[in-house]
Design an enzyme around this catalytic site. Structure first.
Site, mmCIF file in Angstrom:
data_model
loop_
_atom_site.group_PDB
_atom_site.id
_atom_site.type_symbol
_atom_site.label_atom_id
_atom_site.label_comp_id
_atom_site.label_asym_id
_atom_site.label_seq_id
_atom_site.Cartn_x
_atom_site.Cartn_y
_atom_site.Cartn_z
ATOM 1 N N LYS A 1 -7.749 1.765 -1.977
ATOM 2 C CA LYS A 1 -6.495 1.092 -1.368
ATOM 3 C C LYS A 1 -6.650 2.842 0.318
ATOM 4 O O LYS A 1 -7.055 2.431 1.206
ATOM 5 C CB LYS A 1 -5.318 0.865 -0.946
ATOM 6 C CG LYS A 1 -4.869 0.459 -0.205
ATOM 7 C CD LYS A 1 -5.743 -0.838 0.908
ATOM 8 C CE LYS A 1 -4.521 -0.759 1.877
ATOM 9 N NZ LYS A 1 -5.129 -2.104 3.146
ATOM 10 N N SER B 1 1.406 -1.392 0.351
ATOM 11 C CA SER B 1 0.161 0.230 0.017
ATOM 12 C C SER B 1 0.531 1.599 -0.004
ATOM 13 O O SER B 1 1.466 1.978 0.716
ATOM 14 C CB SER B 1 -1.088 0.759 1.227
ATOM 15 O OG SER B 1 -1.863 -0.831 1.252
HETATM 16 P P1 NAD Z 1 5.688 -5.871 7.672
HETATM 17 O O1 NAD Z 1 6.505 -4.958 7.837
HETATM 18 O O2 NAD Z 1 5.000 -6.575 8.371
HETATM 19 O O3 NAD Z 1 6.651 -6.848 6.242
HETATM 20 C C1 NAD Z 1 7.342 -6.282 5.558
HETATM 21 C C2 NAD Z 1 8.145 -6.666 4.742
HETATM 22 O O4 NAD Z 1 9.166 -6.005 3.743
HETATM 23 C C3 NAD Z 1 9.470 -7.438 5.822
HETATM 24 O O5 NAD Z 1 9.558 -8.534 6.097
HETATM 25 C C4 NAD Z 1 10.568 -6.391 6.149
HETATM 26 O O6 NAD Z 1 11.561 -7.427 6.384
HETATM 27 C C5 NAD Z 1 10.935 -6.160 4.311
HETATM 28 N N1 NAD Z 1 11.834 -5.435 3.411
HETATM 29 C C6 NAD Z 1 11.586 -4.309 3.977
HETATM 30 N N2 NAD Z 1 12.639 -3.219 3.197
HETATM 31 C C7 NAD Z 1 12.732 -3.729 2.361
HETATM 32 C C8 NAD Z 1 14.272 -3.748 1.099
HETATM 33 N N3 NAD Z 1 14.711 -2.892 1.595
HETATM 34 N N4 NAD Z 1 14.644 -4.947 0.832
HETATM 35 C C9 NAD Z 1 13.518 -6.628 1.254
HETATM 36 N N5 NAD Z 1 12.641 -6.047 2.072
HETATM 37 C C10 NAD Z 1 12.149 -5.665 2.866
HETATM 38 O O7 NAD Z 1 4.500 -5.770 6.353
HETATM 39 P P2 NAD Z 1 3.082 -5.981 6.108
HETATM 40 O O8 NAD Z 1 1.653 -5.743 7.908
HETATM 41 O O9 NAD Z 1 3.299 -7.104 5.868
HETATM 42 O O10 NAD Z 1 2.564 -5.006 5.707
HETATM 43 C C11 NAD Z 1 2.954 -4.595 4.304
HETATM 44 C C12 NAD Z 1 2.029 -3.652 3.199
HETATM 45 O O11 NAD Z 1 0.473 -4.931 2.767
HETATM 46 C C13 NAD Z 1 2.057 -2.535 3.490
HETATM 47 O O12 NAD Z 1 1.978 -1.596 2.741
HETATM 48 C C14 NAD Z 1 0.977 -2.726 4.542
HETATM 49 O O13 NAD Z 1 0.444 -1.361 4.652
HETATM 50 C C15 NAD Z 1 -0.072 -3.705 4.098
HETATM 51 N N6 NAD Z 1 -1.098 -3.970 3.786
HETATM 52 C C16 NAD Z 1 -1.166 -4.980 5.109
HETATM 53 C C17 NAD Z 1 -1.894 -5.287 6.881
HETATM 54 C C18 NAD Z 1 -2.067 -5.981 7.643
HETATM 55 O O14 NAD Z 1 -2.961 -6.480 8.686
HETATM 56 N N7 NAD Z 1 -0.328 -6.586 7.594
HETATM 57 C C19 NAD Z 1 -3.002 -5.028 5.732
HETATM 58 C C20 NAD Z 1 -3.452 -5.064 3.994
HETATM 59 C C21 NAD Z 1 -2.621 -4.433 3.606
#
Ligand code: NAD
Length: 294
Positions: free
Chosen positions: A170, A95
């Site tokens: 979104k 997002s």
């Molecule tokens: P999270 O922080 O758990 O996961 C993000 C991942 O990206 C981590 O494992 C991190 O190590 C990795 N990362 C960060 N920088 C990086 C890089 N430079 N290279 C490689 N990997 C890298 O976040 P999440 O909850 O999984 O959310 C991910 C996306 O989905 C966000 O944009 C969030 O807004 C969206 N989202 C989350 C949810 C939820 O309920 N958690 C629901 C819908 C949408």
């Protein structure tokens, strides 16, 4: 079709595992090695960098926190753009700001690479079940080509318009979710202060007009005092900040969104940034000097 998957966090991990279960060959990368190890154990191949993933696959999916991380992973050193082949596609499911989706897509188009933005709603439980709602921006033919792949992670995938439209949708989703949680918080604190159990309030109203998916997901968490994320306060700050900036750009009034954004920022300062967004209620509890419980 060989799929690259970059970003194996709360969402990316179960989403990538669902693709493996569906029979796809995956090459995965994350800066968090333990997350990579877990998905490799489930059957994926380990990539050494985003560039490595892109050079070994035809479709690259990213599931990263926000716009800066997507830019870094795609255009940074050892990034996707250094390894991606002409004719490949980038499906960014993070997002992020709609303008950044457009910017990334434009740059990739210069390399003969197509892109769709495909953020999701549903949180970790639906990521695990493979029943996410997926909102897509991009060309119709690209959407049709990859719709079946998306539906291995979700129960619906809707094309909302050209590139960036998925992220606009979104943002609309995130505005509605945040305002719903704030409304629930005000109502539960009101009930508690006025001497009526919030659990009874929830049970009495959930089948009526005030009932909602948000209420069904978040009321039980609040009543159990379970603020384990789920969806982190800090990520919701990111989304509402993107919404407010987008609103300013297009001339859309966002009074309530701005207020809830202030509440979320306040909670961040109170050390709640990593809590689930249902912790919005703690802001009201602090002011009213009550705790909402069963
Ligand atoms: P999270 O922080 O758990 O996961 C993000 C991942 O990206 C981590 O494992 C991190 O190590 C990795 N990362 C960060 N920088 C990086 C890089 N430079 N290279 C490689 N990997 C890298 O976040 P999440 O909850 O999984 O959310 C991910 C996306 O989905 C966000 O944009 C969030 O807004 C969206 N989202 C989350 C949810 C939820 O309920 N958690 C629901 C819908 C949408």
């Amino acid at each position: 079709m060989k799929i690259g998957f970059i970003g194996l966090g709360i969402m990316g991990k179960p989403m990538s595992k669902n693709l493996i279960k569906a029979g796809y060959n995956l090459v995965v990368f994350d800066i968090n090695k333990s997350a990579v190890d877990e998905v490799v154990k489930a059957g994926a191949e380990e990539g050494t960098s985003a560039k490595d993933v892109a050079s070994k696959t035809d479709v690259i999916i990213t599931m990263l926190p926000n716009s800066p991380q997507v830019k870094q992973v795609v255009f940074g050193e050892n990034g996707v753009a250094e390894g991606i082949k002409k004719g490949s596609v980038l499906i960014d499911m993070s997002s992020i700001a709609p303008l950044v989706s457009r910017e990334v897509a434009e740059k990739l188009a210069g390399k003969g690479v197509d892109m769709i933005d495909a953020p999701v709603s549903g949180g970790e439980p639906k990521a695990i079940d493979g029943t996410l709602s997926i909102m897509v921006g991009g060309k119709k033919e690209t959407f049709e080509k990859y719709k079946d792949l998306l539906l291995k992670m979700g129960s619906s995938a809707v094309l909302c318009g050209s590139i960036g439209a998925g992220n606009v949708t979104k943002l609309a989703n995130q505005v509605i979710v945040a305002l719903n949680i704030a409304a629930m918080s005000e109502a539960f604190v009101l009930g508690t202060k006025a001497g009526v159990s919030p659990e009874l309030i929830y049970n009495a109203i959930k089948g009526g007009l005030a009932g909602s998916t948000v209420l069904d997901a978040k009321a039980p968490m609040v009543l159990d005092r379970n603020f384990k994320p789920g969806f982190k306060i800090d990520l919701h700050i990111k989304d509402l900040t993107n919404a407010v900036e987008t609103g300013a750009g297009v001339g859309a009034p966002l009074f309530l969104t701005n207020q809830v954004l202030e509440i979320l920022r306040n909670l961040h300062l109170d050390g709640e940034g990593q809590s689930d967004h249902s912790a919005i209620i703690k802001f009201y509890e602090k002011l009213a000097k009550v705790e909402v419980t069963k």
